[in-house]
Design a protein around this motif. Structure first.
Motif, PDB file in Angstrom:
ATOM      1  N   UNK A 333       4.006 -11.252   8.236  1.00 42.95           N
ATOM      2  CA  UNK A 333       2.621 -11.211   8.696  1.00 42.95           C
ATOM      3  C   UNK A 333       2.072  -9.840   8.357  1.00 42.95           C
ATOM      4  N   UNK A 334       0.906  -9.813   7.710  1.00 45.71           N
ATOM      5  CA  UNK A 334       0.353  -8.563   7.182  1.00 45.71           C
ATOM      6  C   UNK A 334      -1.070  -8.356   7.682  1.00 45.71           C
ATOM      7  N   UNK A 335      -1.354  -7.124   8.108  1.00 45.29           N
ATOM      8  CA  UNK A 335      -2.723  -6.710   8.410  1.00 45.29           C
ATOM      9  C   UNK A 335      -2.826  -5.225   8.106  1.00 45.29           C
ATOM     10  N   UNK A 336      -3.973  -4.801   7.602  1.00 41.60           N
ATOM     11  CA  UNK A 336      -4.121  -3.411   7.183  1.00 41.60           C
ATOM     12  C   UNK A 336      -5.546  -2.940   7.426  1.00 41.60           C
ATOM     13  N   UNK A 337      -5.769  -1.656   7.200  1.00 44.52           N
ATOM     14  CA  UNK A 337      -7.129  -1.124   7.258  1.00 44.52           C
ATOM     15  C   UNK A 337      -7.686  -1.055   5.839  1.00 44.52           C
ATOM     16  N   UNK A 338      -9.010  -0.964   5.734  1.00 46.27           N
ATOM     17  CA  UNK A 338      -9.664  -1.205   4.443  1.00 46.27           C
ATOM     18  C   UNK A 338      -9.642  -0.030   3.471  1.00 46.27           C
ATOM     19  N   UNK A 339      -8.933   1.046   3.822  1.00 44.43           N
ATOM     20  CA  UNK A 339      -8.794   2.152   2.879  1.00 44.43           C
ATOM     21  C   UNK A 339      -7.493   2.063   2.080  1.00 44.43           C
ATOM     22  N   UNK A 340      -6.744   1.008   2.270  1.00 40.20           N
ATOM     23  CA  UNK A 340      -5.423   0.875   1.645  1.00 40.20           C
ATOM     24  C   UNK A 340      -5.459  -0.045   0.421  1.00 40.20           C
ATOM     25  N   UNK A 341      -4.463   0.090  -0.481  1.00 35.74           N
ATOM     26  CA  UNK A 341      -4.398  -0.756  -1.681  1.00 35.74           C
ATOM     27  C   UNK A 341      -3.857  -2.145  -1.341  1.00 35.74           C
ATOM     28  N   UNK A 342      -4.684  -2.965  -0.759  1.00 32.32           N
ATOM     29  CA  UNK A 342      -4.266  -4.249  -0.188  1.00 32.32           C
ATOM     30  C   UNK A 342      -3.564  -5.136  -1.212  1.00 32.32           C
ATOM     31  N   UNK A 343      -4.157  -5.300  -2.386  1.00 29.23           N
ATOM     32  CA  UNK A 343      -3.591  -6.221  -3.386  1.00 29.23           C
ATOM     33  C   UNK A 343      -2.187  -5.808  -3.799  1.00 29.23           C
ATOM     34  N   UNK A 344      -1.990  -4.523  -4.049  1.00 28.87           N
ATOM     35  CA  UNK A 344      -0.672  -4.059  -4.462  1.00 28.87           C
ATOM     36  C   UNK A 344       0.369  -4.224  -3.374  1.00 28.87           C
ATOM     37  N   UNK A 351       7.075 -10.829  -3.109  1.00 28.52           N
ATOM     38  CA  UNK A 351       8.324 -10.928  -3.873  1.00 28.52           C
ATOM     39  C   UNK A 351       9.509 -11.287  -2.990  1.00 28.52           C
ATOM     40  N   UNK A 352       9.412 -11.027  -1.682  1.00 32.38           N
ATOM     41  CA  UNK A 352      10.577 -11.220  -0.818  1.00 32.38           C
ATOM     42  C   UNK A 352      10.390 -12.286   0.248  1.00 32.38           C
ATOM     43  N   UNK A 353       9.170 -12.781   0.427  1.00 31.79           N
ATOM     44  CA  UNK A 353       8.987 -13.773   1.475  1.00 31.79           C
ATOM     45  C   UNK A 353       7.614 -14.403   1.471  1.00 31.79           C
ATOM     46  N   UNK A 354       7.442 -15.336   2.357  1.00 30.81           N
ATOM     47  CA  UNK A 354       6.165 -16.024   2.549  1.00 30.81           C
ATOM     48  C   UNK A 354       5.242 -15.103   3.345  1.00 30.81           C
ATOM     49  N   UNK A 355       4.059 -14.824   2.789  1.00 30.44           N
ATOM     50  CA  UNK A 355       3.147 -13.858   3.383  1.00 30.44           C
ATOM     51  C   UNK A 355       1.941 -14.559   3.994  1.00 30.44           C
TER      52      UNK A 355
END
Length: 420
Positions: A333-344, A351-355
């Protein structure tokens, strides 16, 4: 003014954002009698690994019987974690004393100087120096820079030594677009003759470090060159000159933790004359017990939270999952702030799991409609957890993307567990 009212006032200063520069902090500290000049400390800079390295150091010095102050950011469960002594966060009573000393000065600052108002981070930095330098002096303070180094609010004292844990492309709008520019900011904490311990593979970054160290006449200690660590977190060796510490082990998993521990060991050995109670046995015992909230932390047997929040730290997490949990089916499970390189970051995790992606309650958290369409969405982390099989030995559930995000997950999860 109560503690809660004071904290609310401090959080209100978030509206002033991030303002690199140390002139406001210097003015405030000067009004307080420059308590930072009485602080004996270690300054830690770096893109990733600062918190873990700090905690290794704190545990070693505390285990040796010294009183150790720490300054960290962000907090995970309680704001008071940011200022702590021997791992115990500052009391509300002491925090209120600091508020009452610093708040009037912060209010005078823009009126009397023409400077902009102080930011939240600048004010808490001043409070920290006042605490460790005057109100509650400690044997040693371990101080984590907030952002960069040269213009970071913490860069107002003369450390016993400085550590750089890593250089990555993060906060580029403030620190610079290249590794070299960011390295120059981090190395900006070096003062005349200050020993500099670092881990770095990038030759251009090493050149920046070498130039700054020459300018300040700072002796350098490079991991992999002047000292080395070999092995894994379950068993590794440390070597420097005639000193060898063998078969060390860590509670925190991952090859990156071996590197962080190596930096901490080198630093403690350099300070052994000033702090003679540190021994090989204490280093060994401290490393085996040291842990850090939100770093590959298991909240249940198969539920992990990790504060990875940029490409470099996500790469470290991915490597850990591939090595230590290769037999598990991994759900992320992924969540981030909008200043980060989200796509990368998402590409690496896929590559390692279901996101699955989500959002959370934070001013610049990425909203669901801002994520790439390829990923499953869920409204909240609670909804995702409801779908998890936390009793399954075949699955590993990982929550990551932001320290702010995982702090909310951790708080909710521990509250739920305490109510059951």
């Amino acid at each position: 003014m109560t503690y809660e009212e004071s904290l609310a006032w401090l959080h209100d200063q978030l509206i002033f954002g991030i303002k690199p520069g140390i002139e406001r902090v210097k003015w405030l500290l000067n009004e307080l009698g420059n308590p930072q000049d009485r602080v004996k400390g270690i300054h830690i800079v770096g893109t990733n690994g600062k918190g873990s390295t700090l905690h290794y150091l704190q545990t070693i010095f505390s285990e040796a019987g010294y009183e150790v102050g720490t300054f960290t950011s962000p907090y995970i469960m309680d704001f008071r974690e940011r200022i702590a002594v021997n791992g115990e966060m500052i009391s509300k009573e002491d925090m209120l004393i600091l508020f009452k000393r610093v708040k009037p000065l912060a209010e005078r600052l823009p009126v009397e100087t023409g400077y902009e108002p102080a930011t939240e981070f600048e004010i808490i930095t001043v409070m920290m120096f006042l605490y460790f330098g005057q109100l509650h002096p400690v044997d040693i303070a371990i101080i984590e820079a907030g952002l960069g180094g040269l213009y970071d609010s913490t860069n107002v004292f003369s450390p016993l030594l400085a550590i750089c844990t890593s250089i990555g492309l993060d906060h580029q709008t403030i620190l610079g677009q290249s590794y070299e520019e960011i390295a120059a900011q981090k190395a900006g904490v070096l003062k005349e003759g200050c020993p500099f311990i670092f881990a770095e593979d990038n030759q251009a970054v090493k050149a920046v470090f070498a130039d700054r160290a020459k300018e300040t006449k700072s002796p350098t200690f490079e991991l992999g060159c002047d000292f080395e660590v070999t092995g894994s977190s379950r068993a590794f060796d440390f070597h420097w000159q005639e000193i060898s510490l063998e078969r060390l082990s860590l509670k925190m998993l991952g090859q990156h933790q071996v590197r962080n521990a190596g930096l901490a060991i080198m630093s403690t050995l350099l300070l052994q004359k000033q702090y003679p109670k540190i021994s090989e046995a204490i280093i060994r015992r401290a490393l085996a017990k040291a842990s850090w909230l939100g770093r590959t932390e298991l909240l249940a047997d198969n539920l992990m939270i990790d504060g990875a929040h940029n490409n470099e730290s996500i790469a470290v997490l991915v490597a850990l999952l591939q090595k230590e949990f290769a037999t598990k089916t991994i759900h992320i499970l992924f969540a981030a702030i909008d200043t980060k390189p989200i796509n990368g970051m998402l590409d690496q995790l896929a590559m390692v799991g279901e996101v699955t992606v989500t959002t959370f309650d934070y001013p610049n958290a990425v909203t669901l409609d801002q994520y790439p369409k390829a990923y499953q969405r869920v409204a909240t982390f609670k909804d995702w957890l409801d779908q998890c099989h936390l009793s399954s030995s075949d699955d590993l559930y990982v929550i990551t993307g932001s320290l702010y995000f995982i702090s909310q997950v951790r708080r909710e999860r521990l509250t739920l567990n305490s109510d059951q």
